[in-house]
Write a protein that holds these residues in place. Structure first.
Motif, PDB file in Angstrom:
ATOM      1  N   GLU A 285      94.891  72.958  92.974  1.00 28.38           N
ATOM      2  CA  GLU A 285      94.303  72.246  94.115  1.00 28.38           C
ATOM      3  C   GLU A 285      94.142  70.784  93.728  1.00 28.38           C
ATOM      4  OE1 GLU A 285      92.874  70.653  97.113  1.00 28.38           O
ATOM      5  OE2 GLU A 285      92.899  72.841  97.464  1.00 28.38           O
ATOM      6  N   ASP A 286      94.708  69.865  94.544  1.00 25.35           N
ATOM      7  CA  ASP A 286      94.684  68.454  94.169  1.00 25.35           C
ATOM      8  C   ASP A 286      93.385  67.739  94.530  1.00 25.35           C
ATOM      9  OD1 ASP A 286      95.311  68.580  96.929  1.00 25.35           O
ATOM     10  OD2 ASP A 286      96.172  66.564  96.845  1.00 25.35           O
ATOM     11  N   ASP A 287      92.571  68.330  95.401  1.00 24.49           N
ATOM     12  CA  ASP A 287      91.269  67.763  95.736  1.00 24.49           C
ATOM     13  C   ASP A 287      90.301  68.149  94.614  1.00 24.49           C
ATOM     14  OD1 ASP A 287      88.645  67.327  96.693  1.00 24.49           O
ATOM     15  OD2 ASP A 287      89.297  67.560  98.774  1.00 24.49           O
ATOM     16  N   GLN A 288      90.027  67.205  93.718  1.00 22.99           N
ATOM     17  CA  GLN A 288      89.272  67.534  92.514  1.00 22.99           C
ATOM     18  C   GLN A 288      87.856  68.007  92.831  1.00 22.99           C
ATOM     19  OE1 GLN A 288      89.738  64.709  89.398  1.00 22.99           O
ATOM     20  NE2 GLN A 288      88.261  65.682  88.040  1.00 22.99           N
ATOM     21  N   ALA A 289      87.209  67.397  93.809  1.00 26.88           N
ATOM     22  CA  ALA A 289      85.845  67.802  94.154  1.00 26.88           C
ATOM     23  C   ALA A 289      85.833  69.233  94.687  1.00 26.88           C
ATOM     24  CB  ALA A 289      85.257  66.850  95.190  1.00 26.88           C
ATOM     25  N   LEU A 290      86.790  69.546  95.568  1.00 25.08           N
ATOM     26  CA  LEU A 290      86.881  70.903  96.105  1.00 25.08           C
ATOM     27  C   LEU A 290      87.218  71.890  95.000  1.00 25.08           C
ATOM     28  CD1 LEU A 290      87.018  72.952  98.414  1.00 25.08           C
ATOM     29  CD2 LEU A 290      89.398  72.247  98.800  1.00 25.08           C
ATOM     30  N   SER A 291      88.137  71.508  94.132  1.00 28.47           N
ATOM     31  CA  SER A 291      88.534  72.391  93.038  1.00 28.47           C
ATOM     32  C   SER A 291      87.351  72.710  92.145  1.00 28.47           C
ATOM     33  CB  SER A 291      89.648  71.724  92.223  1.00 28.47           C
ATOM     34  OG  SER A 291      89.974  72.489  91.086  1.00 28.47           O
ATOM     35  N   GLU A 292      86.585  71.696  91.780  1.00 27.31           N
ATOM     36  CA  GLU A 292      85.447  71.911  90.885  1.00 27.31           C
ATOM     37  C   GLU A 292      84.381  72.780  91.546  1.00 27.31           C
ATOM     38  OE1 GLU A 292      84.215  68.007  89.803  1.00 27.31           O
ATOM     39  OE2 GLU A 292      85.857  67.714  88.356  1.00 27.31           O
ATOM     40  N   ALA A 293      84.124  72.544  92.832  1.00 28.00           N
ATOM     41  CA  ALA A 293      83.105  73.331  93.535  1.00 28.00           C
ATOM     42  C   ALA A 293      83.522  74.795  93.641  1.00 28.00           C
ATOM     43  CB  ALA A 293      82.862  72.750  94.926  1.00 28.00           C
ATOM     44  N   LEU A 294      84.799  75.029  93.983  1.00 27.86           N
ATOM     45  CA  LEU A 294      85.287  76.404  94.101  1.00 27.86           C
ATOM     46  C   LEU A 294      85.298  77.091  92.738  1.00 27.86           C
ATOM     47  CD1 LEU A 294      86.484  78.692  95.735  1.00 27.86           C
ATOM     48  CD2 LEU A 294      88.731  77.606  95.525  1.00 27.86           C
ATOM     49  N   ALA A 295      85.721  76.357  91.715  1.00 31.70           N
ATOM     50  CA  ALA A 295      85.763  76.940  90.374  1.00 31.70           C
ATOM     51  C   ALA A 295      84.370  77.361  89.917  1.00 31.70           C
ATOM     52  CB  ALA A 295      86.369  75.952  89.390  1.00 31.70           C
ATOM     53  N   ILE A 296      83.377  76.536  90.181  1.00 27.15           N
ATOM     54  CA  ILE A 296      81.999  76.869  89.795  1.00 27.15           C
ATOM     55  C   ILE A 296      81.544  78.140  90.495  1.00 27.15           C
ATOM     56  CG2 ILE A 296      79.591  76.153  90.026  1.00 27.15           C
ATOM     57  CD1 ILE A 296      80.558  73.264  89.523  1.00 27.15           C
ATOM     58  N   SER A 297      81.828  78.245  91.799  1.00 29.21           N
ATOM     59  CA  SER A 297      81.413  79.424  92.569  1.00 29.21           C
ATOM     60  C   SER A 297      82.102  80.686  92.055  1.00 29.21           C
ATOM     61  CB  SER A 297      81.731  79.226  94.053  1.00 29.21           C
ATOM     62  OG  SER A 297      80.981  78.162  94.596  1.00 29.21           O
ATOM     63  N   LEU A 298      83.387  80.584  91.746  1.00 27.56           N
ATOM     64  CA  LEU A 298      84.116  81.751  91.255  1.00 27.56           C
ATOM     65  C   LEU A 298      83.634  82.151  89.856  1.00 27.56           C
ATOM     66  CD1 LEU A 298      87.752  80.936  92.446  1.00 27.56           C
ATOM     67  CD2 LEU A 298      86.073  82.447  93.516  1.00 27.56           C
TER      68      LEU A 298
END
Length: 230
Positions: free
Chosen positions: A7-20
């Protein structure tokens, strides 16, 4: 469960990764198709979350290449493209599922778990091996109907063995799928955690095959009870 998130949107990627990760998954992230392609070909994962609008090529192009090269692990497309033509292109390229943004993290999690479960041949969300049950949705474990308390790492280890039950799983495979790439276990860590699982679940339930690995089995007494009950 080890997930590659592209995912190229770093903020979205980091938020989703934290949740997972909070849900017990291992997540490694890439922000371009090229980086994701490199990781996919050099590391082991249970599933991929793939954005389509990547800076170095459409996600469907990368996905088509993986399928052409025989890479068959489940791929969940996660994108803002919601037109039917975009969905059709994603599935035609080899996607297994498709979620549009904005999304609920819980939905992504449920779909991921279902994809991984089915890739191992399990249709029901609760995996059973005799009296032992593992709920893939909640992560809860029970033995003969009684709850079993496991650490997060023990739970990940058991989950992988439950998905692969009756199949021999090598130490290398466990290391690649159950432990973070940046925190690979020492030589005896897996043995120690397997020993802890045996103490909690019964020593005869996880068999060690010297030089090969481990296999989760149904103890003979539980297998006989299931046979007598039919």
């Amino acid at each position: 469960m080890k997930i590659l998130l592209i995912e190229d949107d770093q903020a979205l990627s980091e938020a989703l990764a934290i949740s997972l990760r909070d849900a017990g998954l291992l997540v490694e992230a890439a922000f371009t198709g090229g980086d994701g392609d490199f990781l996919l070909r050099t590391e082991q994962y249970d599933a991929v979350i793939l954005d389509l609008g990547l800076p170095d090529g459409d996600g469907t192009r990368w996905l088509s290449q993986w399928r052409d090269d025989g890479i068959a692990l489940p791929v969940l497309v996660l994108t803002a493209r919601e037109r039917w033509s975009d969905k059709a292109a994603g599935f035609s390229a080899g996607a297994d599922d498709y979620v549009t943004k904005p999304f609920e993290t819980a939905e992504v999690l449920f779909r991921l778990r279902a994809l991984v479960r089915r890739s191992h041949g399990h249709a029901h969300p609760v995996l059973n091996a005799g009296d032992l049950s593992f709920d893939t949705h909640t992560g809860s474990v029970s033995l003969a109907g009684r709850p079993v308390t496991l650490t997060a790492q023990e739970s990940r280890l058991l989950a992988y063995l439950m998905h692969a039950q009756e199949r021999v799983v090598s130490r290398t495979e466990l290391s690649e799928h159950v432990y973070d790439r940046d925190h690979e276990p020492d030589s005896n860590v897996i043995d120690v955690q397997i020993s802890r699982l045996r103490r909690k679940l019964g020593g005869e339930r996880i068999v060690t095959l010297r030089g090969q690995g481990y296999r989760l089995v149904i103890p003979e007494d539980e297998s006989s009870e299931a046979h007598d009950g039919r």
